[in-house]
Scaffold this motif. Sequence first.
Motif, mmCIF file in Angstrom:
data_model
loop_
_atom_site.group_PDB
_atom_site.id
_atom_site.type_symbol
_atom_site.label_atom_id
_atom_site.label_comp_id
_atom_site.label_asym_id
_atom_site.label_seq_id
_atom_site.Cartn_x
_atom_site.Cartn_y
_atom_site.Cartn_z
ATOM 1 N N ASP A 67 -87.645 41.750 -22.387
ATOM 2 C CA ASP A 67 -87.179 43.130 -22.211
ATOM 3 C C ASP A 67 -86.283 43.446 -23.400
ATOM 4 O O ASP A 67 -85.192 42.896 -23.527
ATOM 5 C CB ASP A 67 -86.409 43.213 -20.881
ATOM 6 C CG ASP A 67 -85.613 44.509 -20.705
ATOM 7 O OD1 ASP A 67 -85.521 45.320 -21.648
ATOM 8 O OD2 ASP A 67 -85.049 44.690 -19.605
ATOM 9 N N PHE A 68 -86.782 44.314 -24.286
ATOM 10 C CA PHE A 68 -85.986 44.738 -25.436
ATOM 11 C C PHE A 68 -85.276 46.057 -25.115
ATOM 12 O O PHE A 68 -85.939 47.098 -24.996
ATOM 13 C CB PHE A 68 -86.890 44.964 -26.656
ATOM 14 C CG PHE A 68 -87.427 43.720 -27.277
ATOM 15 C CD1 PHE A 68 -86.613 42.949 -28.106
ATOM 16 C CD2 PHE A 68 -88.736 43.306 -27.059
ATOM 17 C CE1 PHE A 68 -87.110 41.792 -28.699
ATOM 18 C CE2 PHE A 68 -89.231 42.148 -27.648
ATOM 19 C CZ PHE A 68 -88.422 41.391 -28.470
ATOM 20 N N SER B 188 -86.035 49.125 -27.237
ATOM 21 C CA SER B 188 -87.265 49.892 -27.079
ATOM 22 C C SER B 188 -87.119 50.955 -26.005
ATOM 23 O O SER B 188 -86.316 50.828 -25.093
ATOM 24 C CB SER B 188 -88.417 48.955 -26.700
ATOM 25 O OG SER B 188 -88.224 48.424 -25.398
ATOM 26 N N SER B 189 -87.913 51.996 -26.142
ATOM 27 C CA SER B 189 -87.955 53.064 -25.154
ATOM 28 C C SER B 189 -89.409 53.187 -24.732
ATOM 29 O O SER B 189 -90.231 53.744 -25.465
ATOM 30 C CB SER B 189 -87.437 54.349 -25.810
ATOM 31 O OG SER B 189 -87.603 55.444 -24.943
ATOM 32 N N LEU B 190 -89.734 52.637 -23.579
ATOM 33 C CA LEU B 190 -91.142 52.576 -23.140
ATOM 34 C C LEU B 190 -91.216 52.160 -21.676
ATOM 35 O O LEU B 190 -90.256 51.668 -21.097
ATOM 36 C CB LEU B 190 -91.922 51.577 -24.016
ATOM 37 C CG LEU B 190 -91.254 50.244 -24.381
ATOM 38 C CD1 LEU B 190 -91.058 49.354 -23.196
ATOM 39 C CD2 LEU B 190 -92.074 49.553 -25.453
ATOM 40 N N ALA B 191 -92.367 52.389 -21.086
ATOM 41 C CA ALA B 191 -92.576 51.967 -19.706
ATOM 42 C C ALA B 191 -92.591 50.442 -19.657
ATOM 43 O O ALA B 191 -93.355 49.809 -20.381
ATOM 44 C CB ALA B 191 -93.888 52.528 -19.167
ATOM 45 N N PRO B 192 -91.773 49.862 -18.810
ATOM 46 C CA PRO B 192 -91.663 48.401 -18.769
ATOM 47 C C PRO B 192 -92.911 47.697 -18.235
ATOM 48 O O PRO B 192 -93.108 46.504 -18.530
ATOM 49 C CB PRO B 192 -90.494 48.159 -17.795
ATOM 50 C CG PRO B 192 -89.759 49.447 -17.709
ATOM 51 C CD PRO B 192 -90.773 50.528 -17.952
ATOM 52 N N ASP B 193 -93.725 48.403 -17.480
ATOM 53 C CA ASP B 193 -94.781 47.767 -16.687
ATOM 54 C C ASP B 193 -95.605 46.735 -17.459
ATOM 55 O O ASP B 193 -95.767 45.606 -17.000
ATOM 56 C CB ASP B 193 -95.691 48.841 -16.068
ATOM 57 C CG ASP B 193 -94.893 49.910 -15.344
ATOM 58 O OD1 ASP B 193 -94.979 49.991 -14.112
ATOM 59 O OD2 ASP B 193 -94.151 50.663 -16.016
ATOM 60 N N MET C 72 -93.152 44.399 -20.534
ATOM 61 C CA MET C 72 -92.121 43.516 -19.969
ATOM 62 C C MET C 72 -92.660 42.661 -18.837
ATOM 63 O O MET C 72 -91.878 42.014 -18.129
ATOM 64 C CB MET C 72 -90.933 44.345 -19.461
ATOM 65 C CG MET C 72 -90.235 45.151 -20.535
ATOM 66 S SD MET C 72 -88.735 45.919 -19.915
ATOM 67 C CE MET C 72 -88.416 47.138 -21.209
ATOM 68 N N TYR D 157 -95.855 43.149 -27.802
ATOM 69 C CA TYR D 157 -94.855 44.132 -27.367
ATOM 70 C C TYR D 157 -94.521 44.940 -28.609
ATOM 71 O O TYR D 157 -93.907 44.445 -29.541
ATOM 72 C CB TYR D 157 -93.640 43.359 -26.854
ATOM 73 C CG TYR D 157 -92.519 44.126 -26.168
ATOM 74 C CD1 TYR D 157 -91.934 45.267 -26.722
ATOM 75 C CD2 TYR D 157 -92.013 43.664 -24.963
ATOM 76 C CE1 TYR D 157 -90.897 45.925 -26.076
ATOM 77 C CE2 TYR D 157 -90.952 44.305 -24.310
ATOM 78 C CZ TYR D 157 -90.406 45.445 -24.869
ATOM 79 O OH TYR D 157 -89.369 46.079 -24.241
ATOM 80 N N GLY E 29 -86.075 50.012 -19.957
ATOM 81 C CA GLY E 29 -87.100 50.785 -20.666
ATOM 82 C C GLY E 29 -86.610 52.107 -21.226
ATOM 83 O O GLY E 29 -87.301 52.730 -22.030
ATOM 84 N N ALA F 176 -95.507 57.229 -18.491
ATOM 85 C CA ALA F 176 -95.592 56.956 -17.063
ATOM 86 C C ALA F 176 -95.344 55.477 -16.789
ATOM 87 O O ALA F 176 -95.729 54.613 -17.584
ATOM 88 C CB ALA F 176 -96.958 57.375 -16.522
ATOM 89 N N GLY F 177 -94.722 55.214 -15.655
ATOM 90 C CA GLY F 177 -94.479 53.822 -15.309
ATOM 91 C C GLY F 177 -93.322 53.689 -14.347
ATOM 92 O O GLY F 177 -92.798 54.685 -13.824
ATOM 93 N N SER F 178 -92.923 52.462 -14.152
ATOM 94 C CA SER F 178 -91.871 52.143 -13.203
ATOM 95 C C SER F 178 -90.701 51.533 -13.969
ATOM 96 O O SER F 178 -90.839 50.458 -14.562
ATOM 97 C CB SER F 178 -92.439 51.157 -12.178
ATOM 98 O OG SER F 178 -91.514 50.930 -11.163
ATOM 99 N N TYR F 179 -89.587 52.233 -13.970
ATOM 100 C CA TYR F 179 -88.415 51.836 -14.752
ATOM 101 C C TYR F 179 -87.295 51.407 -13.799
ATOM 102 O O TYR F 179 -86.701 52.256 -13.135
ATOM 103 C CB TYR F 179 -87.908 53.014 -15.582
ATOM 104 C CG TYR F 179 -88.842 53.560 -16.641
ATOM 105 C CD1 TYR F 179 -89.995 54.275 -16.303
ATOM 106 C CD2 TYR F 179 -88.554 53.405 -17.988
ATOM 107 C CE1 TYR F 179 -90.833 54.798 -17.286
ATOM 108 C CE2 TYR F 179 -89.388 53.925 -18.979
ATOM 109 C CZ TYR F 179 -90.528 54.618 -18.614
ATOM 110 O OH TYR F 179 -91.351 55.137 -19.577
#
Lengths: 287, 287, 287
Positions: free
Chosen positions: A82-83, A86-91, A94, A105, B220, B262-265
């Motif tokens: 988990d960085f 970064s700004s992104l959906a973790p699904d 991560m 990643y 995220g 989209a995603g789960s944060y």
Amino acid sequence: PLSAEMSDDWQPRDAVLPPAPDRTEHEVEIRVTETELEVAPGVRQSVWTFGGDVPGPVLRGKVGDVFTVTFVNDGTMGHGIDFHASSLAPDEPMRTINPGERLTYRFRAEKAGAWVYHCSTSPMLQHIGNGMYGAVIIDPPDLEPVDREYLLVQGELYLGEPGSADQVARMRAGEPDAWVFNGVAAGYAHAPLTAEVGERVRIWVVAAGPTSGTSFHIVGAQFDTVYKEGAYLVRRGDAGGAQALDLAVAQGGFVETVFPEAGSYPFVDHDMRHAENGARGFFTITE
Amino acid sequence: PLSAEMSDDWQPRDAVLPPAPDRTEHEVEIRVTETELEVAPGVRQSVWTFGGDVPGPVLRGKVGDVFTVTFVNDGTMGHGIDFHASSLAPDEPMRTINPGERLTYRFRAEKAGAWVYHCSTSPMLQHIGNGMYGAVIIDPPDLEPVDREYLLVQGELYLGEPGSADQVARMRAGEPDAWVFNGVAAGYAHAPLTAEVGERVRIWVVAAGPTSGTSFHIVGAQFDTVYKEGAYLVRRGDAGGAQALDLAVAQGGFVETVFPEAGSYPFVDHDMRHAENGARGFFTITE
Amino acid sequence: PLSAEMSDDWQPRDAVLPPAPDRTEHEVEIRVTETELEVAPGVRQSVWTFGGDVPGPVLRGKVGDVFTVTFVNDGTMGHGIDFHASSLAPDEPMRTINPGERLTYRFRAEKAGAWVYHCSTSPMLQHIGNGMYGAVIIDPPDLEPVDREYLLVQGELYLGEPGSADQVARMRAGEPDAWVFNGVAAGYAHAPLTAEVGERVRIWVVAAGPTSGTSFHIVGAQFDTVYKEGAYLVRRGDAGGAQALDLAVAQGGFVETVFPEAGSYPFVDHDMRHAENGARGFFTITE
Ligand SMILES: [Cu+2]
Ligand SMILES: [Cu+2]
Ligand SMILES: [Cu+2]
Ligand SMILES: [Cu+2]
Ligand SMILES: [Cu+2]
Ligand SMILES: [Cu+2]
Ligand code: NA
Ligand code: NA
Ligand code: NA
Ligand code: NA
Ligand code: NA
Ligand code: NA
Ligand SMILES: [Zn+2]
Ligand SMILES: [Zn+2]
Ligand SMILES: [Zn+2]
Ligand SMILES: [Zn+2]
Ligand SMILES: [Zn+2]
Ligand SMILES: [Zn+2]
Ligand SMILES: [Zn+2]
Ligand SMILES: [Zn+2]
Ligand SMILES: [Zn+2]
């Protein structure tokens, strides 16, 4: 014990932070390995690592740079990454991958700061508490040149078999056996950081936890520049100065100072429990 | 246990923060009741409440607005109320009233901020630790419009009979059984908050304690705006961003982010003891 | 016990902070003595002191002033002194001196701030935990005039024989018996600070630890000015205000407020464990 000597073959983690490479695309491979490290004088500990050391490799770039991280699990259990940079959906990026698996990643660094990264696999208290953390430095555009830059990532040490009931109980109680800068209790008391009189030194500090922040202080020095969580709080020309940078768990920033004369300047987390139990080192300043 | 399901009849506390009503006078009644709530999956706990829920009702207004609070004690012991949003002599409005009594607490909101309120009756460690806290939001005049606003009040959970020797001992040791957002451990892990890709989301955070602050983080996401204790630390156009909002006990503020896909944060107090023990939830982000 | 009365012969520590003397050279003698003080109602404790009281003497000056401190060890063990207000190599001025010895510690105050000083002798956890701390206030050049200024140094209390296994164990566990402002648990609950309605009051706060910071709050009051670690966070004309000043161990700053009406305004470290165990007092405000 913390005043004992490190083993003869111990090599201090280099705390020097090299400048951001002169490119906007960064490709990095990070391999998880479970290994053993000297984490305090004469004390070896099984750790879970990004790249074989604690903390993991340092990434550094500029706002807008793109990082492509190939993350490989060479360990024996599931891990992820988990960085915060970064700004992104973790699904997907991560997610936990199994031993033998890899993932890519990719992220663009949208914002400057001193960002934590850490294992994303539950229970994170254990994965971070066993060594799975590191830092990504994204330079602010107006970052002024200095003579030296160091990076200190503060973490915690829980001795014993990773994941054992006894070790986990100490994690759950928030009672580390020691606090560490760059993975080693009192490491830089044995291998001091260096600078020369009159040089401007920038120290980046990241608090990885998993359960304690820091109040970072250098004995004998004052901070004339303080940058915390993306914002300057004190700048060079200001009348005011700071004695400590307070970071909560998962915060980061930097301080700057000019050491005024030759000598030995201790640095600490000024929470004296933390300092007495490992969160300390030295700057050796020469003419 | 925190990964078990909430009971079928459990209703998540709505974390949406409605805008300040379009008037300058606010009249509110707050009734103390001692009741029972589901505070963690399948765990019911006797709590002392402002208005039947933990946290108590949210008040929101603008600088200069006047709040007239009718405070009624429908409980079985003395209680009082202390609004940090008010500037006044505590003697009368914050006095303890007996069961069956009422008082009127009138104040003008002189300053913007995310203000705690809590029971003013000694021992406050117990009254706050048993649920008697809430938030008053006073908008800064330059508050920019956003797409969604949420409010998360972080607190602590001490299981067992309120005021029992065993429960109080854990309070005095600063060892909660869990940490909660809006009164429920891992509640928003079961009932995620929502937003759409590209929307600007403002999250107000208040740390009620009684013994721990927070290091609020969204996995995220990065905060491009940070407002803490009446001051902007990071603003939209800045190069820097923040990964965590650090609040000591009784502090408040807000952060803003735009979820990029989209995603789960997950969101957490990044002190991993707190996160593992309830201080966590999710944002579900859709196209 | 903290609600009991102080002894008849107890004299509260004067919390009034006098203005910086109108000179640029300051000569001060600080003698270490090991003595006994009333540190809580009816509780006498052996303490190690700078100048016979806890905290030690307050120094105050302006940026550019020079302080010449004659430091004398009239105690029975080695002690030293570390002024955060100074920028210099620690080796000589901060060295431990034996009983009967003295040293001269000369420094120029380069930066404004509320700076801690403390004993520099290991184990510092014990030397600070037994009372060896104080504050140096260096005024920012633009410091606006106010009607009253107070200084509150927050510390911790560990009862029992200094250096005994039992006392040291509580230090190592970070479990003080009490938290204190200016050396006394609930002292200013017995001898309130005073001001008049409409006066602007500046309260300087320094967190000496050794293991806990503070979240300084005044019940009924709001801070319209907040200065922390050399930087203004909130200023008089701002729309926002603050309810608490968060200081990590070894940080300092000030807050300002105008008490709006006559009455009794408690002040606390809003960590309720700390407040309940001594970190509290009162302002008595009169017309
Ligand atoms: Cu992991
Ligand atoms: Cu110090
Ligand atoms: Cu109450
Ligand atoms: Cu994280
Ligand atoms: Cu000493
Ligand atoms: Cu309060
Ligand atoms: Na190493
Ligand atoms: Na500066
Ligand atoms: Na803080
Ligand atoms: Na509820
Ligand atoms: Na910004
Ligand atoms: Na005294
Ligand atoms: Zn892992
Ligand atoms: Zn060595
Ligand atoms: Zn700690
Ligand atoms: Zn109550
Ligand atoms: Zn569920
Ligand atoms: Zn905690
Ligand atoms: Zn000493
Ligand atoms: Zn009294
Ligand atoms: Zn504490």
